[in-house]
Design a protein around this motif. Structure first.
Motif, PDB file in Angstrom:
ATOM      1  N   GLU A  94      30.212  58.832 -27.274  1.00  0.00           N
ATOM      2  CA  GLU A  94      29.209  58.370 -28.238  1.00  0.00           C
ATOM      3  C   GLU A  94      29.791  57.386 -29.248  1.00  0.00           C
ATOM      4  O   GLU A  94      29.058  56.630 -29.880  1.00  0.00           O
ATOM      5  CB  GLU A  94      28.577  59.563 -28.968  1.00  0.00           C
ATOM      6  CG  GLU A  94      27.704  60.414 -28.081  1.00  0.00           C
ATOM      7  CD  GLU A  94      26.557  59.632 -27.459  1.00  0.00           C
ATOM      8  OE1 GLU A  94      25.888  58.864 -28.179  1.00  0.00           O
ATOM      9  OE2 GLU A  94      26.336  59.789 -26.242  1.00  0.00           O
ATOM     10  N   SER A  95      31.105  57.379 -29.404  1.00  0.00           N
ATOM     11  CA  SER A  95      31.763  56.523 -30.387  1.00  0.00           C
ATOM     12  C   SER A  95      32.196  55.174 -29.829  1.00  0.00           C
ATOM     13  O   SER A  95      32.654  54.315 -30.576  1.00  0.00           O
ATOM     14  CB  SER A  95      33.001  57.238 -30.941  1.00  0.00           C
ATOM     15  OG  SER A  95      32.637  58.460 -31.522  1.00  0.00           O
ATOM     16  N   LEU A  96      32.067  54.992 -28.519  1.00  0.00           N
ATOM     17  CA  LEU A  96      32.507  53.731 -27.915  1.00  0.00           C
ATOM     18  C   LEU A  96      31.566  52.593 -28.273  1.00  0.00           C
ATOM     19  O   LEU A  96      30.348  52.793 -28.372  1.00  0.00           O
ATOM     20  CB  LEU A  96      32.581  53.871 -26.390  1.00  0.00           C
ATOM     21  CG  LEU A  96      33.580  54.889 -25.857  1.00  0.00           C
ATOM     22  CD1 LEU A  96      33.473  54.971 -24.336  1.00  0.00           C
ATOM     23  CD2 LEU A  96      34.985  54.550 -26.279  1.00  0.00           C
ATOM     24  N   PRO A  97      32.098  51.374 -28.432  1.00  0.00           N
ATOM     25  CA  PRO A  97      31.233  50.230 -28.710  1.00  0.00           C
ATOM     26  C   PRO A  97      30.385  49.898 -27.488  1.00  0.00           C
ATOM     27  O   PRO A  97      30.786  50.160 -26.351  1.00  0.00           O
ATOM     28  CB  PRO A  97      32.224  49.102 -29.019  1.00  0.00           C
ATOM     29  CG  PRO A  97      33.478  49.506 -28.347  1.00  0.00           C
ATOM     30  CD  PRO A  97      33.503  50.999 -28.335  1.00  0.00           C
ATOM     31  N   ARG A  98      29.222  49.367 -27.717  1.00  0.00           N
ATOM     32  CA  ARG A  98      28.311  48.984 -26.634  1.00  0.00           C
ATOM     33  C   ARG A  98      28.288  47.468 -26.518  1.00  0.00           C
ATOM     34  O   ARG A  98      28.436  46.751 -27.500  1.00  0.00           O
ATOM     35  CB  ARG A  98      26.901  49.502 -26.899  1.00  0.00           C
ATOM     36  CG  ARG A  98      26.800  51.021 -27.084  1.00  0.00           C
ATOM     37  CD  ARG A  98      27.270  51.751 -25.839  1.00  0.00           C
ATOM     38  NE  ARG A  98      26.932  53.158 -25.858  1.00  0.00           N
ATOM     39  CZ  ARG A  98      27.814  54.143 -25.907  1.00  0.00           C
ATOM     40  NH1 ARG A  98      29.094  53.876 -25.986  1.00  0.00           N
ATOM     41  NH2 ARG A  98      27.437  55.389 -25.886  1.00  0.00           N
ATOM     42  N   GLN A 114      36.096  57.088 -36.893  1.00  0.00           N
ATOM     43  CA  GLN A 114      36.786  58.202 -36.228  1.00  0.00           C
ATOM     44  C   GLN A 114      37.487  57.713 -34.956  1.00  0.00           C
ATOM     45  O   GLN A 114      38.628  58.069 -34.698  1.00  0.00           O
ATOM     46  CB  GLN A 114      35.795  59.302 -35.835  1.00  0.00           C
ATOM     47  CG  GLN A 114      35.402  60.237 -36.937  1.00  0.00           C
ATOM     48  CD  GLN A 114      34.480  61.324 -36.397  1.00  0.00           C
ATOM     49  OE1 GLN A 114      33.517  61.038 -35.697  1.00  0.00           O
ATOM     50  NE2 GLN A 114      34.772  62.565 -36.741  1.00  0.00           N
ATOM     51  N   TYR A 115      36.787  56.924 -34.171  1.00  0.00           N
ATOM     52  CA  TYR A 115      37.356  56.418 -32.920  1.00  0.00           C
ATOM     53  C   TYR A 115      38.538  55.488 -33.213  1.00  0.00           C
ATOM     54  O   TYR A 115      39.583  55.570 -32.561  1.00  0.00           O
ATOM     55  CB  TYR A 115      36.293  55.703 -32.081  1.00  0.00           C
ATOM     56  CG  TYR A 115      36.838  55.147 -30.784  1.00  0.00           C
ATOM     57  CD1 TYR A 115      37.222  56.000 -29.749  1.00  0.00           C
ATOM     58  CD2 TYR A 115      36.990  53.779 -30.600  1.00  0.00           C
ATOM     59  CE1 TYR A 115      37.736  55.503 -28.562  1.00  0.00           C
ATOM     60  CE2 TYR A 115      37.496  53.275 -29.412  1.00  0.00           C
ATOM     61  CZ  TYR A 115      37.865  54.136 -28.398  1.00  0.00           C
ATOM     62  OH  TYR A 115      38.378  53.648 -27.222  1.00  0.00           O
ATOM     63  N   THR A 116      38.386  54.625 -34.196  1.00  0.00           N
ATOM     64  CA  THR A 116      39.463  53.707 -34.568  1.00  0.00           C
ATOM     65  C   THR A 116      40.702  54.476 -35.006  1.00  0.00           C
ATOM     66  O   THR A 116      41.820  54.160 -34.592  1.00  0.00           O
ATOM     67  CB  THR A 116      38.993  52.754 -35.692  1.00  0.00           C
ATOM     68  OG1 THR A 116      37.843  52.040 -35.236  1.00  0.00           O
ATOM     69  CG2 THR A 116      40.074  51.763 -36.062  1.00  0.00           C
ATOM     70  N   ALA A 117      40.518  55.505 -35.817  1.00  0.00           N
ATOM     71  CA  ALA A 117      41.648  56.328 -36.274  1.00  0.00           C
ATOM     72  C   ALA A 117      42.294  57.061 -35.097  1.00  0.00           C
ATOM     73  O   ALA A 117      43.525  57.166 -35.018  1.00  0.00           O
ATOM     74  CB  ALA A 117      41.187  57.327 -37.331  1.00  0.00           C
ATOM     75  N   PHE A 118      41.473  57.546 -34.162  1.00  0.00           N
ATOM     76  CA  PHE A 118      41.990  58.224 -32.974  1.00  0.00           C
ATOM     77  C   PHE A 118      42.830  57.250 -32.144  1.00  0.00           C
ATOM     78  O   PHE A 118      43.940  57.579 -31.708  1.00  0.00           O
ATOM     79  CB  PHE A 118      40.816  58.777 -32.158  1.00  0.00           C
ATOM     80  CG  PHE A 118      41.222  59.596 -30.966  1.00  0.00           C
ATOM     81  CD1 PHE A 118      41.870  60.810 -31.120  1.00  0.00           C
ATOM     82  CD2 PHE A 118      40.932  59.164 -29.687  1.00  0.00           C
ATOM     83  CE1 PHE A 118      42.235  61.575 -30.016  1.00  0.00           C
ATOM     84  CE2 PHE A 118      41.285  59.918 -28.578  1.00  0.00           C
ATOM     85  CZ  PHE A 118      41.933  61.132 -28.740  1.00  0.00           C
ATOM     86  N   CYS A 119      42.331  56.039 -31.944  1.00  0.00           N
ATOM     87  CA  CYS A 119      43.074  55.000 -31.213  1.00  0.00           C
ATOM     88  C   CYS A 119      44.396  54.674 -31.911  1.00  0.00           C
ATOM     89  O   CYS A 119      45.431  54.541 -31.252  1.00  0.00           O
ATOM     90  CB  CYS A 119      42.243  53.725 -31.095  1.00  0.00           C
ATOM     91  SG  CYS A 119      40.872  53.823 -29.944  1.00  0.00           S
TER      92      CYS A 119
END
Length: 197
Positions: A94-98, A114-119
């Motif tokens: 759900e956090s991936l860019p489209r 959240q996704y950026t921090a995880f990456c």
């Protein structure tokens, strides 16, 4: 070579309302034992590479540690826990860019913090592992979301997803300045009835 192994099937995968740090199911335990035996036999190049690696890194989450323990029991590995190999505590898909188009070479910004921090955390952990092993094989037991995100980071494409089976092996190597993907979600060591996603 970078070898990423997904843990066996976990309780959390069957009951999404249970603890995210759940243990392996009976099937997950059997998958881990089967993977350990496959490595021990050394009848496949991936098994030989994994078997000859003295240290196996693992996520701190229970399902990954239980998988790592099964592999260590069969093969005598030393285990090293790396916190950054833990699964994301949010829905990665759900956090991936489209993208607006199916084929889009435009750059895009990652909008989910959240996704950026995880990456960012995975990038640091990956760079540390690569530097500390200095060309020697790296084996890590982790989670589907972590493996998918590492692939997205290496491909520099975040609007792509992968299917990573339980107790599967993803193998990559850095050769002449490019990442060579050898296998994604390889699970031929498991019988058809033991395969799960």
């Amino acid at each position: 070579m970078l070898i990423l192994i997904r843990h066996g099937q976990a309780e959390w995968q069957l009951k999404r309302d249970c603890n995210l740090n759940s243990s392996l199911t009976e099937l997950g335990q059997a998958q881990a034992v089967s993977l350990g035996q496959f490595i021990q036999k050394g009848e496949h190049p991936l098994a030989v590479t994994i078997r000859d690696t003295p240290i196996v890194h693992t996520s701190p989450l229970l399902r990954a540690k239980q998988t790592a323990d099964a592999l260590a029991k069969a093969n005598g590995f030393e285990l090293s826990v790396i916190d950054e190999l833990a699964e994301a505590p949010f829905d990665l898909t759900e956090s991936l860019p489209r993208q607006a188009r199916m084929v889009d070479c435009e750059t895009y910004n990652l909008v989910c913090q959240q996704y950026t921090a995880f990456c960012d955390g995975l990038s640091v952990a990956l760079m540390h592992l690569l530097a500390s092993h200095k060309g020697k094989p790296i084996v890590a037991i982790t989670h589907g979301g972590v493996i998918k995100t590492i692939l997205r980071l290496l491909l520099n494409r975040h609007s792509v997803n992968f299917t990573i089976k339980n107790a599967s092996i993803t193998a990559l190597s850095w050769e002449s300045g490019i990442w060579q993907i050898h296998d994604i979600s390889w699970s031929e060591h498991l019988s058809q009835k033991m395969k799960s996603v």
